[in-house]
Design a protein around this motif. Structure first.
Motif, PDB file in Angstrom:
ATOM      1  N   ASP A 124      44.339  38.420  31.284  1.00 31.18           N
ATOM      2  CA  ASP A 124      43.189  37.757  31.901  1.00 31.18           C
ATOM      3  C   ASP A 124      42.098  38.772  32.231  1.00 31.18           C
ATOM      4  OD1 ASP A 124      44.569  35.350  31.730  1.00 31.18           O
ATOM      5  OD2 ASP A 124      45.125  35.315  33.860  1.00 31.18           O
ATOM      6  N   ALA A 125      42.499  39.925  32.754  1.00 30.61           N
ATOM      7  CA  ALA A 125      41.526  40.963  33.097  1.00 30.61           C
ATOM      8  C   ALA A 125      40.851  41.523  31.848  1.00 30.61           C
ATOM      9  CB  ALA A 125      42.208  42.081  33.892  1.00 30.61           C
ATOM     10  N   LEU A 126      41.610  41.692  30.773  1.00 34.96           N
ATOM     11  CA  LEU A 126      41.017  42.165  29.518  1.00 34.96           C
ATOM     12  C   LEU A 126      39.985  41.173  28.989  1.00 34.96           C
ATOM     13  CD1 LEU A 126      44.158  43.698  27.800  1.00 34.96           C
ATOM     14  CD2 LEU A 126      42.064  44.937  28.429  1.00 34.96           C
ATOM     15  N   ASN A 127      40.250  39.900  29.147  1.00 33.83           N
ATOM     16  CA  ASN A 127      39.261  38.892  28.745  1.00 33.83           C
ATOM     17  C   ASN A 127      38.004  38.975  29.604  1.00 33.83           C
ATOM     18  OD1 ASN A 127      40.303  37.584  26.439  1.00 33.83           O
ATOM     19  ND2 ASN A 127      41.806  36.539  27.725  1.00 33.83           N
ATOM     20  N   GLN A 128      38.174  39.222  30.889  1.00 33.30           N
ATOM     21  CA  GLN A 128      37.009  39.422  31.765  1.00 33.30           C
ATOM     22  C   GLN A 128      36.202  40.635  31.308  1.00 33.30           C
ATOM     23  OE1 GLN A 128      37.934  39.698  35.955  1.00 33.30           O
ATOM     24  NE2 GLN A 128      39.355  37.985  35.841  1.00 33.30           N
ATOM     25  N   LEU A 129      36.893  41.720  30.963  1.00 34.53           N
ATOM     26  CA  LEU A 129      36.227  42.937  30.485  1.00 34.53           C
ATOM     27  C   LEU A 129      35.452  42.645  29.206  1.00 34.53           C
ATOM     28  CD1 LEU A 129      35.802  46.030  30.777  1.00 34.53           C
ATOM     29  CD2 LEU A 129      37.902  46.314  29.438  1.00 34.53           C
ATOM     30  N   LYS A 130      36.093  41.964  28.280  1.00 37.04           N
ATOM     31  CA  LYS A 130      35.455  41.607  27.008  1.00 37.04           C
ATOM     32  C   LYS A 130      34.199  40.770  27.245  1.00 37.04           C
ATOM     33  CE  LYS A 130      37.365  38.263  24.828  1.00 37.04           C
ATOM     34  NZ  LYS A 130      36.651  37.017  24.686  1.00 37.04           N
ATOM     35  N   ASP A 131      34.326  39.767  28.084  1.00 35.86           N
ATOM     36  CA  ASP A 131      33.202  38.872  28.353  1.00 35.86           C
ATOM     37  C   ASP A 131      32.075  39.558  29.120  1.00 35.86           C
ATOM     38  OD1 ASP A 131      34.640  36.899  27.055  1.00 35.86           O
ATOM     39  OD2 ASP A 131      35.310  35.928  28.917  1.00 35.86           O
ATOM     40  N   GLY A 132      32.403  40.626  29.846  1.00 38.25           N
ATOM     41  CA  GLY A 132      31.399  41.323  30.648  1.00 38.25           C
ATOM     42  C   GLY A 132      30.720  42.489  29.953  1.00 38.25           C
ATOM     43  N   LEU A 133      31.140  42.813  28.722  1.00 39.61           N
ATOM     44  CA  LEU A 133      30.478  43.922  28.010  1.00 39.61           C
ATOM     45  C   LEU A 133      28.992  43.619  27.871  1.00 39.61           C
ATOM     46  CD1 LEU A 133      32.744  45.135  25.060  1.00 39.61           C
ATOM     47  CD2 LEU A 133      32.218  46.298  27.199  1.00 39.61           C
ATOM     48  N   ASN A 134      28.175  44.642  28.093  1.00 41.73           N
ATOM     49  CA  ASN A 134      26.730  44.447  28.028  1.00 41.73           C
ATOM     50  C   ASN A 134      26.052  45.681  27.450  1.00 41.73           C
ATOM     51  OD1 ASN A 134      26.542  46.379  30.104  1.00 41.73           O
ATOM     52  ND2 ASN A 134      26.663  44.813  31.685  1.00 41.73           N
ATOM     53  N   GLY A 135      24.779  45.767  27.630  1.00 46.75           N
ATOM     54  CA  GLY A 135      23.998  46.868  27.079  1.00 46.75           C
ATOM     55  C   GLY A 135      24.383  48.232  27.611  1.00 46.75           C
ATOM     56  N   ASP A 136      25.017  48.291  28.762  1.00 44.82           N
ATOM     57  CA  ASP A 136      25.456  49.593  29.286  1.00 44.82           C
ATOM     58  C   ASP A 136      26.497  50.229  28.364  1.00 44.82           C
ATOM     59  OD1 ASP A 136      23.760  49.496  31.468  1.00 44.82           O
ATOM     60  OD2 ASP A 136      25.265  48.583  32.775  1.00 44.82           O
ATOM     61  N   PHE A 137      27.324  49.407  27.740  1.00 45.53           N
ATOM     62  CA  PHE A 137      28.305  49.931  26.790  1.00 45.53           C
ATOM     63  C   PHE A 137      27.588  50.602  25.618  1.00 45.53           C
ATOM     64  CE2 PHE A 137      31.137  49.559  23.126  1.00 45.53           C
ATOM     65  CZ  PHE A 137      32.277  50.173  23.624  1.00 45.53           C
ATOM     66  N   VAL A 138      26.545  49.967  25.122  1.00 41.59           N
ATOM     67  CA  VAL A 138      25.764  50.523  24.015  1.00 41.59           C
ATOM     68  C   VAL A 138      25.069  51.813  24.454  1.00 41.59           C
ATOM     69  CG1 VAL A 138      23.854  50.072  22.410  1.00 41.59           C
ATOM     70  CG2 VAL A 138      25.487  48.261  22.951  1.00 41.59           C
ATOM     71  N   LYS A 139      24.549  51.837  25.676  1.00 41.09           N
ATOM     72  CA  LYS A 139      23.921  53.063  26.207  1.00 41.09           C
ATOM     73  C   LYS A 139      24.926  54.211  26.252  1.00 41.09           C
ATOM     74  CE  LYS A 139      20.583  50.676  29.152  1.00 41.09           C
ATOM     75  NZ  LYS A 139      20.237  50.332  30.537  1.00 41.09           N
ATOM     76  N   ALA A 140      26.162  53.903  26.654  1.00 41.79           N
ATOM     77  CA  ALA A 140      27.200  54.942  26.685  1.00 41.79           C
ATOM     78  C   ALA A 140      27.470  55.459  25.272  1.00 41.79           C
ATOM     79  CB  ALA A 140      28.476  54.394  27.313  1.00 41.79           C
ATOM     80  N   LEU A 141      27.565  54.554  24.313  1.00 38.51           N
ATOM     81  CA  LEU A 141      27.769  54.972  22.918  1.00 38.51           C
ATOM     82  C   LEU A 141      26.602  55.828  22.433  1.00 38.51           C
ATOM     83  CD1 LEU A 141      29.160  51.728  21.241  1.00 38.51           C
ATOM     84  CD2 LEU A 141      30.433  53.719  22.051  1.00 38.51           C
ATOM     85  N   ASP A 142      25.379  55.440  22.802  1.00 36.67           N
ATOM     86  CA  ASP A 142      24.203  56.213  22.405  1.00 36.67           C
ATOM     87  C   ASP A 142      24.248  57.628  22.975  1.00 36.67           C
ATOM     88  OD1 ASP A 142      23.250  54.053  20.963  1.00 36.67           O
ATOM     89  OD2 ASP A 142      21.803  53.436  22.509  1.00 36.67           O
ATOM     90  N   LEU A 143      24.675  57.771  24.231  1.00 38.99           N
ATOM     91  CA  LEU A 143      24.804  59.110  24.817  1.00 38.99           C
ATOM     92  C   LEU A 143      25.831  59.940  24.060  1.00 38.99           C
ATOM     93  CD1 LEU A 143      24.714  58.444  28.676  1.00 38.99           C
ATOM     94  CD2 LEU A 143      22.964  59.575  27.288  1.00 38.99           C
ATOM     95  N   ILE A 144      26.935  59.315  23.698  1.00 41.15           N
ATOM     96  CA  ILE A 144      27.986  60.038  22.978  1.00 41.15           C
ATOM     97  C   ILE A 144      27.502  60.457  21.591  1.00 41.15           C
ATOM     98  CG2 ILE A 144      30.266  59.769  21.899  1.00 41.15           C
ATOM     99  CD1 ILE A 144      30.996  57.998  24.383  1.00 41.15           C
TER     100      ILE A 144
END
Length: 177
Positions: free
Chosen positions: A29-49
């Motif tokens: 259930d928590a993993l589904n919450q994480l999946k549903d909550g992914l947003n542009g901050d995840f992309v920003k983190a990838l861009d930094l990397i």
């Protein structure tokens, strides 16, 4: 009359299976919450990397540190230079393992892990990008980071709600993502 050991073990087996299923359901259930909550901050983190000319330096204390070592190993296995720096050792000379070309990823469910404070200060002093994977949006780590990936507010799956179970599963899965 007492029950036979076979009957007791049968009941115990079913209780064990039910407990395991409960843990897995809480974490799913928590993993589904994480999946549903992914947003542009995840992309920003990838861009930094991907913009980094150096390595991804991962750090965390306790169970977060164990998860951090696995994330660093996975990144290295998939072609992203990375390594783990223990926050306690960082405070005693290992900050030199972090260069201005690197990006730092700190893991902490509370976001207030005092052992991370020297790493956080070092990244801020030398303008080294800092990514947080953290459970508390209003924490020091989240506020100090360039990008904070906030874990969903989900209960730990252990029977008394204290052992890091769900939070470590979420952190590991986000690192894999």
């Amino acid at each position: 009359m007492t029950a036979t050991p076979t009957t007791n073990r049968s009941t115990s087996n079913e209780q064990d299976l039910n407990a395991a299923r409960r843990v897995l359901q809480i974490e799913a259930d928590a993993l589904n919450q994480l999946k549903d909550g992914l947003n542009g901050d995840f992309v920003k983190a990838l861009d930094l990397i991907t913009a980094s000319k150096g390595r991804v330096v991962v750090s965390g204390m306790g169970k977060s540190g164990h998860i951090g070592k696995k994330i660093a190993a996975t990144l290295a296995s998939t072609g992203t230079p990375s390594h783990f720096v223990h926050p306690g050792e960082a405070s005693h000379g290992d900050l030199g393992m972090i260069t201005p070309d690197d990006v730092v990823m700190c893991l902490s469910n509370s976001g207030g892990t005092k052992e991370l404070s020297d790493i956080i200060a070092y990244t801020r002093r030398f303008n080294i990008p800092l990514i947080a994977i953290v459970g508390k949006a209003d924490s020091t780590l989240a506020r100090q980071s360039d990008v904070a990936l906030i874990l969903p507010d989900a209960p730990e799956a252990c029977s008394i709600g204290l052992a890091p179970t769900t939070s470590t599963t979420l952190t590991l899965a986000l690192g894999d993502a």
